[in-house]
Scaffold this active site. Structure first.
Site, PDB file in Angstrom:
ATOM      1  N   ASN A 278      -6.696  15.305  -1.666  1.00 28.41           N
ATOM      2  CA  ASN A 278      -7.082  13.972  -2.150  1.00 28.41           C
ATOM      3  C   ASN A 278      -8.236  14.175  -3.126  1.00 28.41           C
ATOM      4  O   ASN A 278      -9.364  14.438  -2.721  1.00 28.41           O
ATOM      5  CB  ASN A 278      -7.510  13.106  -0.956  1.00 28.41           C
ATOM      6  CG  ASN A 278      -7.861  11.693  -1.364  1.00 28.41           C
ATOM      7  OD1 ASN A 278      -7.898  11.378  -2.548  1.00 28.41           O
ATOM      8  ND2 ASN A 278      -8.116  10.854  -0.383  1.00 28.41           N
TER       9      ASN A 278
ATOM     10  N   ARG B 280      -2.390  13.101  -2.802  1.00 25.51           N
ATOM     11  CA  ARG B 280      -2.512  11.643  -2.726  1.00 25.51           C
ATOM     12  C   ARG B 280      -2.768  11.102  -4.134  1.00 25.51           C
ATOM     13  O   ARG B 280      -3.716  11.507  -4.790  1.00 25.51           O
ATOM     14  CB  ARG B 280      -3.670  11.259  -1.823  1.00 25.51           C
ATOM     15  CG  ARG B 280      -3.833   9.771  -1.784  1.00 25.51           C
ATOM     16  CD  ARG B 280      -5.146   9.361  -1.198  1.00 25.51           C
ATOM     17  NE  ARG B 280      -5.258   7.918  -1.248  1.00 25.51           N
ATOM     18  CZ  ARG B 280      -6.388   7.268  -1.487  1.00 25.51           C
ATOM     19  NH1 ARG B 280      -7.498   7.937  -1.709  1.00 25.51           N
ATOM     20  NH2 ARG B 280      -6.406   5.975  -1.486  1.00 25.51           N
TER      21      ARG B 280
ATOM     22  N   HIS C 123      -3.123   1.396   0.301  1.00 23.21           N
ATOM     23  CA  HIS C 123      -3.150   1.872   1.700  1.00 23.21           C
ATOM     24  C   HIS C 123      -1.721   2.045   2.241  1.00 23.21           C
ATOM     25  O   HIS C 123      -1.500   1.956   3.446  1.00 23.21           O
ATOM     26  CB  HIS C 123      -3.883   0.887   2.635  1.00 23.21           C
ATOM     27  CG  HIS C 123      -5.357   0.817   2.431  1.00 23.21           C
ATOM     28  ND1 HIS C 123      -6.061  -0.341   2.630  1.00 23.21           N
ATOM     29  CD2 HIS C 123      -6.263   1.754   2.077  1.00 23.21           C
ATOM     30  CE1 HIS C 123      -7.353  -0.127   2.395  1.00 23.21           C
ATOM     31  NE2 HIS C 123      -7.489   1.146   2.043  1.00 23.21           N
TER      32      HIS C 123
ATOM     33  N   ARG D 159     -16.509  -4.674  -1.217  1.00 22.81           N
ATOM     34  CA  ARG D 159     -15.645  -5.461  -2.111  1.00 22.81           C
ATOM     35  C   ARG D 159     -15.480  -6.869  -1.576  1.00 22.81           C
ATOM     36  O   ARG D 159     -15.338  -7.061  -0.362  1.00 22.81           O
ATOM     37  CB  ARG D 159     -14.270  -4.813  -2.248  1.00 22.81           C
ATOM     38  CG  ARG D 159     -14.281  -3.559  -3.070  1.00 22.81           C
ATOM     39  CD  ARG D 159     -12.878  -2.973  -3.171  1.00 22.81           C
ATOM     40  NE  ARG D 159     -12.912  -1.567  -2.835  1.00 22.81           N
ATOM     41  CZ  ARG D 159     -11.896  -0.892  -2.321  1.00 22.81           C
ATOM     42  NH1 ARG D 159     -10.754  -1.492  -2.062  1.00 22.81           N
ATOM     43  NH2 ARG D 159     -12.014   0.381  -2.052  1.00 22.81           N
TER      44      ARG D 159
ATOM     45  N   GLU E  36      -3.334   9.430   7.533  1.00 18.02           N
ATOM     46  CA  GLU E  36      -2.814   9.455   6.163  1.00 18.02           C
ATOM     47  C   GLU E  36      -2.462  10.882   5.737  1.00 18.02           C
ATOM     48  O   GLU E  36      -1.472  11.098   5.053  1.00 18.02           O
ATOM     49  CB  GLU E  36      -3.840   8.823   5.206  1.00 18.02           C
ATOM     50  CG  GLU E  36      -3.907   7.319   5.406  1.00 18.02           C
ATOM     51  CD  GLU E  36      -5.107   6.664   4.752  1.00 18.02           C
ATOM     52  OE1 GLU E  36      -6.220   6.819   5.293  1.00 18.02           O
ATOM     53  OE2 GLU E  36      -4.946   6.003   3.730  1.00 18.02           O
TER      54      GLU E  36
END
Ligand code: AMP
Length: 392
Positions: free
Chosen positions: A9, A84, A173, A232, A375
């Site tokens: 990643n 990813r 996601h 956020r 993940e």
């Protein structure tokens, strides 16, 4: 024979990695190279003995860091690399075996994720240069949501913005929602259940999954849409940008910065984006922390209620992510806001299901699950599937 997949990643100044064996009982090697591009880059991780290490990398770039990572795998050469990639646009509906065309298509999508895709690609290019014979697969955060129907992915905007500029809802996601919903299917014994999944970490999103397919999700064109997150804002009135510009003279860069980095739990509480600290502060009477938690939970419940419209049948709710897996309090408050879903929490089991524990936390009625996300495991699985299909 080694059958592990190296999952990468790649951020603009970091590389997270994990060597994921096919056999789930074998340990994973994982770590993080950070501060790449600065003069004191470093690599931290665990070796095959489970010992942690930290290694200075000097002024390393991504390629130097990848070589250092490979040297830390104790001679276990992976069978493939799974990358990813944040945004796959409409082009990628599933994982893709990387070749020049796939790299070009990811580059083409960079306008949709200008912060993430170029950094992800840097890792892809460096890995291809260093290990040209190792198959590489791109696994996209958006691909799982490509099953959304138009009623869920279209904004009510002029058609030309969609047709000519790809402006639509994509969702993110995806690997996490895919993993936990499939796991919920397996654990519940339901074949193709109707699940609402809530990934609550620093970034947060909700998703409606039916028979293993995403039918709607809270994030949109960018990961800013939807529920309240660490820093956020999630949904705001689309008129806010014009208002801030006209009334306060804010530039679009400033608005973007405030909505992405100064809002959410941090903005509401005026204290922190860390849910652990907010829970403590609330118990000590901090009004901002209490408000931040209340808005956070309410907006998650509201989003889940809205997403339930996408499902022909609702079997249950799944919590995951750092907050979803660890905060019994958040799960309790979200469930309490959805009594019309027939949710009954088992308060004792809920309180015990923390720190990576997987479990069912309802007391009958609709199912409530805590499922730690994986993940990296999901990226490794999709990488293997893609390679097997290509070989067949
Ligand atoms: P993630 O992005 O999935 O790593 O999740 C990060 C979020 O999980 C942060 O807001 C943390 O405060 C939160 N978190 C981690 N552990 C706990 C905990 N024990 N209780 C409450 N929140 C937690």
């Amino acid at each position: 024979m080694e059958t592990s997949v190296l999952v990468i990643n790649c951020g603009s100044s970091s590389i997270k990695y994990a060597l994921v064996p096919k056999d789930p009982d074998r340990p994973r090697l994982s770590g993080l190279a950070e501060r790449l591009g600065s003069s004191d880059a470093r690599l931290k991780g665990t070796d095959s003995q489970g010992e942690s290490f930290e290694q200075p990398l000097g002024a390393a770039d991504h390629a130097v860091a990848l070589e250092a990572i490979l040297a830390r795998l104790d001679g276990r050469l992976p069978v493939a690399v799974g990358h990813r990639i944040v945004h796959g646009g409409e082009h990628f509906t599933r994982a893709a075996l990387i070749d020049d065309d796939v790299v070009a298509a990811i580059e083409h999508t960079a306008a949709l994720a200008p912060l993430h895709n170029p950094a992800n690609l840097e890792g892809v290019k460096a890995t291809r240069r260093l290990f040209p014979d190792l198959p590489q697969v791109a696994v996209f955060d958006t691909a799982f949501h490509q099953s959304l129907p138009p009623r869920a992915y279209r904004y009510a905007l002029p058609e030309a913005l969609y047709r000519d500029h790809a402006i639509r809802r994509y969702g993110f996601h995806g690997t996490s929602h895919a993993y936990v919903s499939r796991r919920a299917d397996a654990l519940s014994g339901l074949e193709g259940g109707g699940w609402l999944t809530a990934h609550l970490g620093n970034g947060c999103s909700t998703c409606a999954v039916w028979h293993g397919r995403s039918l709607d999700t809270s994030m949109g064109l960018t990961p800013l849409e939807g529920v309240v997150m660490g820093t956020r804002s999630g949904d705001v009135d689309p008129g806010l940008h014009a208002h801030l510009s006209r009334q306060l003279g804010w530039t679009i860069e400033r608005i973007d910065e405030v909505l992405n980095r100064g809002s959410g739990l941090l903005g509401l509480s005026g204290l922190t984006n860390d849910m652990r600290e907010l829970e403590v502060a609330e118990s000590e009477g901090h009004a901002g922390a209490a408000l931040a938690i209340e808005v956070f939970c309410y907006r998650i419940a509201k989003s889940l209620a809205a997403l339930s419209c996408a499902l022909p049948r609702l079997d249950g709710l799944v919590f995951t992510g750092g907050i979803g897996e660890n905060s019994a309090m958040v799960r309790e408050r979200v469930s309490a806001l959805l009594p019309h879903f027939g949710l009954q929490l088992n308060h004792t089991v809920n309180a015990e299901t923390i720190r990576g524990r997987e479990g069912r936390i309802d007391a009958g009625g609709r199912q409530l699950w805590v499922i730690p996300t994986d993940e990296e495991g999901q990226i490794a699985t999709e990488t293997r599937q893609r390679l097997e299909e290509t070989a067949a």
